[in-house]
Each structure stands twice: as C-alpha cells, then as structure tokens.
Design a protein around this motif. Sequence first.
Motif, PDB file in Angstrom:
ATOM      1  N   GLN A 119       0.446  -0.909   0.277  1.00 54.88           N
ATOM      2  CA  GLN A 119       0.139   0.272  -0.039  1.00 54.88           C
ATOM      3  C   GLN A 119       1.081   1.477  -0.538  1.00 54.88           C
ATOM      4  O   GLN A 119       0.513   2.285  -0.640  1.00 54.88           O
ATOM      5  CB  GLN A 119      -1.453  -0.381   1.294  1.00 54.88           C
ATOM      6  N   VAL A 120       1.918   1.450   1.202  1.00 56.44           N
ATOM      7  CA  VAL A 120       2.658   2.393   0.622  1.00 56.44           C
ATOM      8  C   VAL A 120       3.947   2.480  -0.574  1.00 56.44           C
ATOM      9  O   VAL A 120       3.763   3.305  -0.990  1.00 56.44           O
ATOM     10  CB  VAL A 120       3.875   2.090   2.380  1.00 56.44           C
ATOM     11  N   THR A 121       4.597   1.432  -0.990  1.00 52.92           N
ATOM     12  CA  THR A 121       4.888   2.265  -1.821  1.00 52.92           C
ATOM     13  C   THR A 121       4.170   2.477  -3.444  1.00 52.92           C
ATOM     14  O   THR A 121       4.212   3.594  -3.913  1.00 52.92           O
ATOM     15  CB  THR A 121       5.696   0.529  -2.788  1.00 52.92           C
ATOM     16  N   LEU A 122       3.240   2.207  -3.009  1.00 43.81           N
ATOM     17  CA  LEU A 122       1.731   1.899  -3.819  1.00 43.81           C
ATOM     18  C   LEU A 122       0.952   3.553  -4.214  1.00 43.81           C
ATOM     19  O   LEU A 122       1.481   4.363  -5.116  1.00 43.81           O
ATOM     20  CB  LEU A 122       0.799   1.610  -4.555  1.00 43.81           C
ATOM     21  N   THR A 123       0.874   3.773  -2.979  1.00 44.22           N
ATOM     22  CA  THR A 123       0.869   5.425  -2.984  1.00 44.22           C
ATOM     23  C   THR A 123       2.263   6.583  -3.187  1.00 44.22           C
ATOM     24  O   THR A 123       1.618   7.625  -3.634  1.00 44.22           O
ATOM     25  CB  THR A 123       1.017   5.452  -0.875  1.00 44.22           C
ATOM     26  N   VAL A 124       3.307   5.553  -2.129  1.00 39.72           N
ATOM     27  CA  VAL A 124       4.548   6.848  -2.968  1.00 39.72           C
ATOM     28  C   VAL A 124       5.016   6.966  -4.308  1.00 39.72           C
ATOM     29  O   VAL A 124       5.453   8.025  -4.943  1.00 39.72           O
ATOM     30  CB  VAL A 124       5.467   6.032  -2.469  1.00 39.72           C
ATOM     31  N   VAL A 125       4.753   5.511  -4.752  1.00 39.14           N
ATOM     32  CA  VAL A 125       4.591   5.565  -6.467  1.00 39.14           C
ATOM     33  C   VAL A 125       3.713   6.472  -7.710  1.00 39.14           C
ATOM     34  O   VAL A 125       4.143   7.279  -8.158  1.00 39.14           O
ATOM     35  CB  VAL A 125       4.331   3.954  -7.503  1.00 39.14           C
ATOM     36  N   VAL A 126       2.406   6.812  -7.027  1.00 40.72           N
ATOM     37  CA  VAL A 126       1.363   7.266  -7.718  1.00 40.72           C
ATOM     38  C   VAL A 126       1.765   8.735  -7.251  1.00 40.72           C
ATOM     39  O   VAL A 126       1.427   9.619  -7.789  1.00 40.72           O
ATOM     40  CB  VAL A 126      -0.136   6.912  -7.342  1.00 40.72           C
ATOM     41  N   GLY A 127       1.985   9.233  -6.006  1.00 37.97           N
ATOM     42  CA  GLY A 127       2.181  10.603  -5.511  1.00 37.97           C
ATOM     43  C   GLY A 127       4.143  10.951  -6.492  1.00 37.97           C
ATOM     44  O   GLY A 127       3.883  12.302  -6.926  1.00 37.97           O
ATOM     45  N   LYS A 128       4.889  10.708  -6.580  1.00 35.86           N
ATOM     46  CA  LYS A 128       5.729  10.778  -6.957  1.00 35.86           C
ATOM     47  C   LYS A 128       5.580  11.478  -8.194  1.00 35.86           C
ATOM     48  O   LYS A 128       6.107  12.441  -8.997  1.00 35.86           O
ATOM     49  CB  LYS A 128       6.882   9.588  -6.856  1.00 35.86           C
ATOM     50  N   THR A 129       4.913  10.456  -8.854  1.00 31.38           N
ATOM     51  CA  THR A 129       4.047  10.850 -10.676  1.00 31.38           C
ATOM     52  C   THR A 129       3.848  11.778 -10.798  1.00 31.38           C
ATOM     53  O   THR A 129       3.954  12.506 -11.374  1.00 31.38           O
ATOM     54  CB  THR A 129       3.351   8.710 -11.254  1.00 31.38           C
ATOM     55  N   LEU A 130       2.346  12.114  -9.377  1.00 29.32           N
ATOM     56  CA  LEU A 130       1.863  13.332  -9.884  1.00 29.32           C
ATOM     57  C   LEU A 130       2.812  14.192  -9.717  1.00 29.32           C
ATOM     58  O   LEU A 130       2.321  14.829 -10.130  1.00 29.32           O
ATOM     59  CB  LEU A 130       0.347  13.078  -8.945  1.00 29.32           C
ATOM     60  N   MET A 131       3.412  14.226  -8.596  1.00 28.29           N
ATOM     61  CA  MET A 131       4.357  15.678  -8.251  1.00 28.29           C
ATOM     62  C   MET A 131       5.281  16.050  -9.549  1.00 28.29           C
ATOM     63  O   MET A 131       4.936  17.193  -9.786  1.00 28.29           O
ATOM     64  CB  MET A 131       5.246  15.338  -6.998  1.00 28.29           C
ATOM     65  N   ILE A 132       5.282  14.618 -10.207  1.00 27.17           N
ATOM     66  CA  ILE A 132       6.545  15.011 -11.719  1.00 27.17           C
ATOM     67  C   ILE A 132       5.329  15.613 -12.461  1.00 27.17           C
ATOM     68  O   ILE A 132       5.626  16.363 -13.502  1.00 27.17           O
ATOM     69  CB  ILE A 132       7.466  13.947 -12.258  1.00 27.17           C
ATOM     70  N   LEU A 133       4.767  15.061 -12.658  1.00 23.58           N
ATOM     71  CA  LEU A 133       3.759  15.463 -13.612  1.00 23.58           C
ATOM     72  C   LEU A 133       2.762  16.426 -13.766  1.00 23.58           C
ATOM     73  O   LEU A 133       2.364  17.394 -14.699  1.00 23.58           O
ATOM     74  CB  LEU A 133       2.367  14.232 -14.270  1.00 23.58           C
ATOM     75  N   PHE A 134       2.278  16.849 -12.391  1.00 23.93           N
ATOM     76  CA  PHE A 134       1.797  18.106 -12.057  1.00 23.93           C
ATOM     77  C   PHE A 134       1.752  18.674 -10.807  1.00 23.93           C
ATOM     78  O   PHE A 134       1.544  18.770  -9.339  1.00 23.93           O
ATOM     79  CB  PHE A 134       0.028  17.580 -11.480  1.00 23.93           C
ATOM     80  N   PRO A 135       3.463  19.158 -11.077  1.00 27.21           N
ATOM     81  CA  PRO A 135       3.636  20.433  -9.541  1.00 27.21           C
ATOM     82  C   PRO A 135       2.814  20.950  -8.989  1.00 27.21           C
ATOM     83  O   PRO A 135       3.012  21.091  -7.838  1.00 27.21           O
ATOM     84  CB  PRO A 135       4.742  20.779  -9.767  1.00 27.21           C
ATOM     85  N   ASN A 136       2.432  21.954  -8.955  1.00 30.99           N
ATOM     86  CA  ASN A 136       0.970  22.671  -9.089  1.00 30.99           C
ATOM     87  C   ASN A 136       0.592  22.585  -8.502  1.00 30.99           C
ATOM     88  O   ASN A 136      -0.097  23.031  -7.301  1.00 30.99           O
ATOM     89  CB  ASN A 136       1.010  23.854 -10.145  1.00 30.99           C
ATOM     90  N   ALA A 137      -0.397  21.273  -8.981  1.00 29.55           N
ATOM     91  CA  ALA A 137      -1.007  21.339  -8.160  1.00 29.55           C
ATOM     92  C   ALA A 137      -1.379  19.514  -7.013  1.00 29.55           C
ATOM     93  O   ALA A 137      -2.409  19.730  -5.876  1.00 29.55           O
ATOM     94  CB  ALA A 137      -2.142  20.134  -9.306  1.00 29.55           C
ATOM     95  N   MET A 138      -0.053  19.293  -7.208  1.00 30.43           N
ATOM     96  CA  MET A 138       0.106  17.855  -6.072  1.00 30.43           C
ATOM     97  C   MET A 138       0.516  19.895  -4.477  1.00 30.43           C
ATOM     98  O   MET A 138       0.365  19.346  -3.665  1.00 30.43           O
ATOM     99  CB  MET A 138       1.403  17.527  -6.582  1.00 30.43           C
ATOM    100  N   LYS A 139       1.601  20.417  -5.413  1.00 29.58           N
ATOM    101  CA  LYS A 139       1.397  21.529  -4.089  1.00 29.58           C
ATOM    102  C   LYS A 139       0.635  22.219  -3.476  1.00 29.58           C
ATOM    103  O   LYS A 139       0.229  22.222  -2.681  1.00 29.58           O
ATOM    104  CB  LYS A 139       2.534  22.226  -4.745  1.00 29.58           C
ATOM    105  N   ARG A 140      -0.749  22.669  -4.126  1.00 28.18           N
ATOM    106  CA  ARG A 140      -1.759  23.121  -3.718  1.00 28.18           C
ATOM    107  C   ARG A 140      -1.922  21.802  -2.762  1.00 28.18           C
ATOM    108  O   ARG A 140      -3.377  22.515  -1.442  1.00 28.18           O
ATOM    109  CB  ARG A 140      -2.749  23.715  -4.667  1.00 28.18           C
ATOM    110  N   TYR A 141      -2.364  20.578  -3.050  1.00 30.18           N
ATOM    111  CA  TYR A 141      -3.059  19.416  -2.290  1.00 30.18           C
ATOM    112  C   TYR A 141      -1.981  18.937  -1.146  1.00 30.18           C
ATOM    113  O   TYR A 141      -2.639  18.912  -0.306  1.00 30.18           O
ATOM    114  CB  TYR A 141      -2.806  17.915  -3.181  1.00 30.18           C
ATOM    115  N   ILE A 142      -1.199  19.377  -1.051  1.00 25.72           N
ATOM    116  CA  ILE A 142      -0.059  18.582   0.463  1.00 25.72           C
ATOM    117  C   ILE A 142      -0.536  20.200   0.869  1.00 25.72           C
ATOM    118  O   ILE A 142      -0.671  20.630   2.001  1.00 25.72           O
ATOM    119  CB  ILE A 142       1.332  18.684   0.002  1.00 25.72           C
ATOM    120  N   LEU A 143      -0.363  21.117   0.678  1.00 25.13           N
ATOM    121  CA  LEU A 143      -0.681  22.641   1.415  1.00 25.13           C
ATOM    122  C   LEU A 143      -1.866  22.657   2.029  1.00 25.13           C
ATOM    123  O   LEU A 143      -2.532  23.002   3.543  1.00 25.13           O
ATOM    124  CB  LEU A 143      -0.711  23.840   0.357  1.00 25.13           C
ATOM    125  N   LYS A 144      -2.872  22.074   1.331  1.00 26.68           N
ATOM    126  CA  LYS A 144      -4.483  22.322   1.874  1.00 26.68           C
ATOM    127  C   LYS A 144      -4.449  21.069   2.990  1.00 26.68           C
ATOM    128  O   LYS A 144      -5.585  21.092   3.640  1.00 26.68           O
ATOM    129  CB  LYS A 144      -5.362  21.689   0.851  1.00 26.68           C
TER     130      LYS A 144
END
Length: 198
Positions: free
Chosen positions: A16-41
């Motif tokens: 579960q954690v590995t999948l979360t990290v892989v998906v999260g890292k991929t999203l941070m690379i593809l959509f850095p601004n959206a992920m920043k807003r999500y993490i800040l939220k």
Amino acid sequence: MSGIRGVLQKILILLQVTLTVVVGKTLMILFPNAMKRYILKMGEKSRMNQNPKFSYENWGPTFFSFKYLQFVLKVKWKRLEDEAYEGHPAPNTHVVTLGGEVCHLLDFMKDGWAFKNNVIIKNHRSLEDRKIAAQFLQKSHPLCPVVLDTMENLSSSKYAALPERLYVLQGGKVIYKGGVGPWNYHPQEIRAILEKLK
C-alpha cells in the motif's frame, strides 16, 4: 501480533505504501503545482502551514521520496504494536529520568499537560543522545515531567506514537487517544478535554 498474521500485515502495508509513493511521486512530476496545492491543503488541517519557520519548501518536496517511504513504513509497522486504547488500561512502560533512573510512565501522572512550541531533535542512537535532547527540552521549562523512552522504544511502540500523538491518561487509563501527526494531530482537542477535567 502473531507470526504469520503479522508478516502478512507488514506485506500489505508495504504494498500500500509503495503504491502510494509511486503514484504520489508520478503526480508530483506530472502536476507539480496541483500537488503542491493538495499537500498545502492537507497541511491546513494540522495547522502546520501556520509555522513561519516551517515553510512548504522545507517539507513539501520530501513527500514521496525514498526516505519518506522508509519513514512511513516504519511508522505504520510500529502501529501494529499499538496497545493504548481509549477506555482501557494505559500501558505502563519503562521510561528513564534525566538522572538515569528507570521507572514507569504512569509514575509521572499528574493533572494537566501543556506545551507551546515544537522542538526539532535528531534521531537518537543512544540513551545519552536522548538525555541531551531532553535536557534541551527541559530548558524550556515544560509544565510536565520530561522522561525518556528506553532505546527499545517500548513506550513509542505501545502508544503507537510515531511520528507524534497526544494522549490523556487518568487513573491509569487512556481517556483520549489523538490522531497521528502531522495530519491528524489536533492539540485543541486536548485543551477541550483538559478543560472538562478541571
């Protein structure tokens, strides 16, 4: 935790954690601004965004890194050892005073608990490291006793306290078990409970 069941739980957590990290890292690379807003939220829930010394640039980019994966696994695996439940007897683990005396956690039960500021302390490799960190904390004159977990981290394990968690113990029982920080860490809940106990 029983043998095979514990191993299976750890494997499921790893997946579960590995999948979360892989998906999260991929999203941070593809959509850095959206992920920043999500993490800040997410940070708004715990109010960690309100600390001016702790900006997003200090912690946001570390999400979904290999070190993040290792830490989250450590935390989730430690939670499997949790023995502190609301309404049940509080685990009375060994702790160490600054003077080196080994005693029990419940020996320090007093009314009230208060703190105002976070202290950043590195991981300890020895009990002496923990004593130095505790002495640093002691300089802030906390309104509660300062004791150390043993190097076996039994208190941390029994209370599932990694990375941080607040409890209220009364009469040897757990009467409040807070969420795990930083996202589910809400000191204001403690204040409300302590007000009711006055």
